[in-house]
Design a protein around this motif. Structure first.
Motif, PDB file in Angstrom:
ATOM      1  N   ARG A   1       0.789  -1.807  -0.422  1.00  0.00           N
ATOM      2  CA  ARG A   1       0.350   0.240  -0.063  1.00  0.00           C
ATOM      3  C   ARG A   1       0.760   1.574   0.086  1.00  0.00           C
ATOM      4  NH1 ARG A   1      -2.745  -2.446   4.396  1.00  0.00           N
ATOM      5  NH2 ARG A   1      -4.247  -3.870   3.950  1.00  0.00           N
ATOM      6  N   LYS A   2       2.239   1.122   1.112  1.00  0.00           N
ATOM      7  CA  LYS A   2       2.862   2.433   1.004  1.00  0.00           C
ATOM      8  C   LYS A   2       2.913   2.791  -0.806  1.00  0.00           C
ATOM      9  CE  LYS A   2       3.922   2.213   6.153  1.00  0.00           C
ATOM     10  NZ  LYS A   2       5.109   1.992   6.778  1.00  0.00           N
ATOM     11  N   GLU A   3       4.290   1.350  -1.154  1.00  0.00           N
ATOM     12  CA  GLU A   3       4.184   1.845  -2.256  1.00  0.00           C
ATOM     13  C   GLU A   3       3.936   2.316  -2.939  1.00  0.00           C
ATOM     14  OE1 GLU A   3       6.400  -2.145  -3.445  1.00  0.00           O
ATOM     15  OE2 GLU A   3       8.037  -2.211  -2.169  1.00  0.00           O
ATOM     16  N   LYS A   4       2.534   1.817  -2.881  1.00  0.00           N
ATOM     17  CA  LYS A   4       1.390   2.555  -4.502  1.00  0.00           C
ATOM     18  C   LYS A   4       1.150   3.746  -3.955  1.00  0.00           C
ATOM     19  CE  LYS A   4      -1.294   0.715  -7.365  1.00  0.00           C
ATOM     20  NZ  LYS A   4      -0.333   0.285  -9.262  1.00  0.00           N
ATOM     21  N   GLN A   5       0.648   4.380  -2.200  1.00  0.00           N
ATOM     22  CA  GLN A   5       0.486   5.847  -2.545  1.00  0.00           C
ATOM     23  C   GLN A   5       1.817   6.809  -2.738  1.00  0.00           C
ATOM     24  OE1 GLN A   5      -0.560   5.362   1.745  1.00  0.00           O
ATOM     25  NE2 GLN A   5      -2.314   4.495   1.264  1.00  0.00           N
TER      26      GLN A   5
END
Length: 278
Positions: free
Chosen positions: A87-91
């Motif tokens: 999720r952090k990478e996508k954000q």
């Protein structure tokens, strides 16, 4: 479980049809047919029990399932950590895209709108010169590339350099023009009007372009220049206006040598002030 039910149903239907055909082709009665069906059902029940009890034991002896080692089992905490990392990478990817869009699209668009508003404002206020970037003091826009090629000279201080490079306006560098000689204005002095009972006296009425009529007495021995001085006194310059007769319309030639009697002005008459014919 479903497959065994299907097998039983298929076997039951087969036995029914076989028994029905056998009963029709033989002399077995209804009682014999029922006994035959009962025996078939008992046989099917026995076969079903045998399959359901023996086959699993044979599988357990012959086929051994693969063992699951503890290290192959992923705990829930590790799965949650990987999900959060994804999720952090996508954000972070979305933030990068948003920043690039703002920098490449939104900010230039806002700058263009602001520049147009400034241009419109300065055009309305008459301060359009504020939109120019200007140039270095002492260097003209057209000669900027020439001055850049000149060798640099060391000056004592920035003030001295600015004073040497300063470009003064032409109004300061040029000498003031020589003053024009003052020409004295012509003062018009008309002679006194002669009395009514004097010999050779007559009255001239001048009609101006505005329709106003001016009257004055003259004598036939006076110069025709007196008429021109009179219209100049009235505000009509002889360089633009002259005096015409009413009918036939012709201009009067006024000089210092000719008199009013010489041009035929010896009695009361009306003359016209009008612009000279070009």
């Amino acid at each position: 479980m479903v497959s065994s039910r299907i097998v039983l149903a298929f076997a039951f239907v087969s036995i029914f049809f076989i028994g029905l055909t056998t009963w029709k082709s033989s002399n077995i009665g209804i009682r014999g047919l029922l006994l035959l069906f009962g025996r078939a059902l008992l046989f099917l029940g026995f076969v079903t029990w045998l399959v359901s009890t023996v086959i699993p034991r044979i599988k357990s002896v012959v086929w051994t399932p693969p063992k699951h080692f503890p290290e192959d089992i992923v705990p829930d905490a590790e799965v949650e950590r990987k999900l959060q990392l994804a999720r952090k990478e996508k954000q972070e990817e979305y933030r990068t895209r948003v920043a690039a869009y703002q920098e490449n699209v939104l900010h230039p668009r806002e700058e263009i709108k602001l520049r147009k508003k400034e241009e419109k404002f300065y055009q309305m206020t008459g301060e359009k010169w504020k939109l120019s970037h200007g140039y270095v003091l002492g260097v003209d826009e057209n000669s900027e590339h020439i001055s850049s090629q000149e060798p640099e000279v060391a000056f004592e201080s920035p003030n001295v350099e600015a004073r040497c490079r300063r470009k003064l306006p032409e109004s300061i560098t040029q000498l003031p023009p020589s003053p024009k000689p003052i020409t004295s204005k012509k003062i018009v002095i008309l002679p006194e009007e002669p009395p009514f009972d004097m010999e050779g006296v007559f009255t001239i009425a001048l009609r101006s372009p505005s329709g106003r009529i001016f009257k004055r007495r003259f004598i036939d021995s006076q110069s025709t220049q007196v008429l021109m001085d009179w219209i100049l006194k009235l505000g009509y310059h002889p360089a633009i206006y002259t005096i015409y007769t009413t009918y036939p319309r012709r201009p009067l030639e006024a000089t210092q040598e000719t008199t009013l009697g010489d041009i035929g002005l010896v009695k009361d008459m009306v003359l016209i002030i009008d612009e000279k014919d070009t």
